[in-house]
Motif scaffolding. Structure first.
Motif, PDB file in Angstrom:
ATOM      1  N   ASP A   1      11.951  12.873  12.115  1.00 10.51           N
ATOM      2  CA  ASP A   1      11.511  14.159  11.558  1.00 10.51           C
ATOM      3  C   ASP A   1      11.148  14.014  10.083  1.00 10.51           C
ATOM      4  N   GLU A   2      11.981  13.320   9.328  1.00 12.94           N
ATOM      5  CA  GLU A   2      11.739  13.146   7.894  1.00 12.94           C
ATOM      6  C   GLU A   2      10.478  12.320   7.642  1.00 12.94           C
ATOM      7  N   ALA A   3      10.309  11.253   8.396  1.00 13.92           N
ATOM      8  CA  ALA A   3       9.146  10.377   8.197  1.00 13.92           C
ATOM      9  C   ALA A   3       7.855  11.081   8.593  1.00 13.92           C
ATOM     10  N   ILE A   4       7.872  11.787   9.698  1.00 16.99           N
ATOM     11  CA  ILE A   4       6.671  12.490  10.163  1.00 16.99           C
ATOM     12  C   ILE A   4       6.261  13.572   9.171  1.00 16.99           C
ATOM     13  N   LYS A   5       7.246  14.314   8.649  1.00 18.10           N
ATOM     14  CA  LYS A   5       6.943  15.346   7.659  1.00 18.10           C
ATOM     15  C   LYS A   5       6.360  14.735   6.392  1.00 18.10           C
ATOM     16  N   LEU A   6       6.930  13.635   5.939  1.00 19.95           N
ATOM     17  CA  LEU A   6       6.426  12.948   4.755  1.00 19.95           C
ATOM     18  C   LEU A   6       4.981  12.512   4.958  1.00 19.95           C
ATOM     19  N   LEU A   7       4.682  11.955   6.112  1.00 15.78           N
ATOM     20  CA  LEU A   7       3.314  11.506   6.390  1.00 15.78           C
ATOM     21  C   LEU A   7       2.352  12.683   6.502  1.00 15.78           C
ATOM     22  N   GLU A   8       2.780  13.748   7.143  1.00 12.39           N
ATOM     23  CA  GLU A   8       1.911  14.918   7.278  1.00 12.39           C
ATOM     24  C   GLU A   8       1.608  15.552   5.914  1.00 12.39           C
ATOM     25  N   ASP A   9       2.563  15.497   5.005  1.00  6.81           N
ATOM     26  CA  ASP A   9       2.360  16.083   3.673  1.00  6.81           C
ATOM     27  C   ASP A   9       1.485  15.224   2.778  1.00  6.81           C
TER      28      ASP A   9
ATOM     29  N   LYS B   1       0.802  -1.225   0.000  1.00 10.01           N
ATOM     30  CA  LYS B   1       0.000   0.000   0.000  1.00 10.01           C
ATOM     31  C   LYS B   1       0.835   1.275   0.000  1.00 10.01           C
ATOM     32  N   VAL B   2       2.156   1.147   0.109  1.00 11.68           N
ATOM     33  CA  VAL B   2       3.034   2.318   0.093  1.00 11.68           C
ATOM     34  C   VAL B   2       4.190   2.060  -0.867  1.00 11.68           C
ATOM     35  N   SER B   3       4.910   3.122  -1.186  1.00  9.10           N
ATOM     36  CA  SER B   3       6.050   2.965  -2.091  1.00  9.10           C
ATOM     37  C   SER B   3       7.182   2.231  -1.392  1.00  9.10           C
ATOM     38  N   ILE B   4       8.095   1.703  -2.194  1.00 15.63           N
ATOM     39  CA  ILE B   4       9.221   0.962  -1.624  1.00 15.63           C
ATOM     40  C   ILE B   4      10.118   1.889  -0.803  1.00 15.63           C
ATOM     41  N   ASN B   5      10.212   3.167  -1.202  1.00 23.78           N
ATOM     42  CA  ASN B   5      11.025   4.117  -0.442  1.00 23.78           C
ATOM     43  C   ASN B   5      10.428   4.380   0.936  1.00 23.78           C
ATOM     44  N   THR B   6       9.100   4.500   0.982  1.00 15.55           N
ATOM     45  CA  THR B   6       8.427   4.706   2.266  1.00 15.55           C
ATOM     46  C   THR B   6       8.575   3.484   3.155  1.00 15.55           C
ATOM     47  N   MET B   7       8.414   2.305   2.560  1.00 20.46           N
ATOM     48  CA  MET B   7       8.557   1.064   3.317  1.00 20.46           C
ATOM     49  C   MET B   7       9.971   0.927   3.865  1.00 20.46           C
ATOM     50  N   THR B   8      10.956   1.281   3.055  1.00 17.49           N
ATOM     51  CA  THR B   8      12.355   1.211   3.493  1.00 17.49           C
ATOM     52  C   THR B   8      12.609   2.173   4.646  1.00 17.49           C
ATOM     53  N   MET B   9      12.036   3.356   4.565  1.00 15.83           N
ATOM     54  CA  MET B   9      12.192   4.357   5.611  1.00 15.83           C
ATOM     55  C   MET B   9      11.603   3.867   6.935  1.00 15.83           C
ATOM     56  N   PHE B  10      10.385   3.334   6.881  1.00 15.88           N
ATOM     57  CA  PHE B  10       9.753   2.815   8.095  1.00 15.88           C
ATOM     58  C   PHE B  10      10.581   1.677   8.697  1.00 15.88           C
TER      59      PHE B  10
END
Length: 222
Positions: A212-220, A144-153
């Motif tokens: 910080d990076e992950a939270i900003k990405l999710l908020e956007d 349900k998410v991109s591979i970059n987002t999954m890697t970040m999490f």
């Protein structure tokens, strides 16, 4: 044939010996095609409605999972900052003890290692949760998410797990019989300091940046 009995109808309105007329409705090929098309259309419509329902359900589920992860990351970022400040003090206390023999004797005596002398709130000051992450993985968040987002999490939660592992690693040191020997106090404190730095303290600044990076990405994107 004189003994043959005449036919008697079971219906009272039809005289005996008479057969009712049977009517057959003849339909042309256009009617058959029309019915077939109607059946096909009904099946396709049902499939289409099901797809739409599934789409909105998956979209809602994805949104809920990402909101939960975001809230969890915000909480963990806050706790990580508090823990970093706490461990800064713990490491300063350990450094002081390493230079002070009398302080070492206070920490290790009477077959006990008094960890509260250097870490009054325990080895780990705050918990770092991963409930939302585990739930998301069990619901196939990877699809349900991109591979970059999954890697970040994955990177964030893997680093969290290493930080949390400090408690177990420190326990191996502090529960060993050798740590209760006053003659080994300096060595035990040195190992404990290295455990703090290796597993948690030196990993924390980069983890906070990743939060910080992950939270900003999710908020956007929510």
């Amino acid at each position: 044939m004189e003994n043959q009995k005449p036919y008697r109808s079971k219906r009272k309105d039809i005289p005996a010996g008479h057969h009712p007329n049977e009517v057959y409705v003849l339909r042309d090929w256009k009617e058959y095609i029309g019915e077939s098309l109607l059946i096909v259309f009904s099946v396709l419509l049902a499939l289409g409605v099901t797809e739409v329902i599934n789409y909105f359900h998956e979209r809602s589920e994805r949104h809920e999972m990402l909101v939960n992860i975001k809230d969890e990351l915000i909480k963990n970022r806050h706790n990580t900052k508090l823990q970093y400040a706490y461990q800064t003090k713990v490491l300063a206390t350990i450094d002081s003890a390493l230079k002070d023999k009398r302080f070492q004797q206070e920490i290790v005596n009477d077959d006990h290692f008094f960890v509260n002398k250097i870490a009054p709130e325990g080895i780990m000051y705050k918990d770092l949760d991963d409930v939302a992450w585990q739930v998301a993985k069990s619901h196939n968040i990877a699809s349900k998410v991109s591979i970059n987002t999954m890697t970040m999490f994955s990177d964030i939660y893997d680093n969290q797990a290493r930080i949390v592992k400090l408690e177990d690693e420190a326990a191996h040191v502090l529960l060993a019989p050798e740590s209760r020997n006053p003659a080994n106090a300096h060595l035990t404190l040195t190992i404990l300091r290295d455990e703090y730095k290796g597993w948690s303290y030196e990993r924390t600044p980069s983890l906070i940046k990743k939060y910080d990076e992950a939270i900003k990405l999710l908020e956007d994107n929510l």
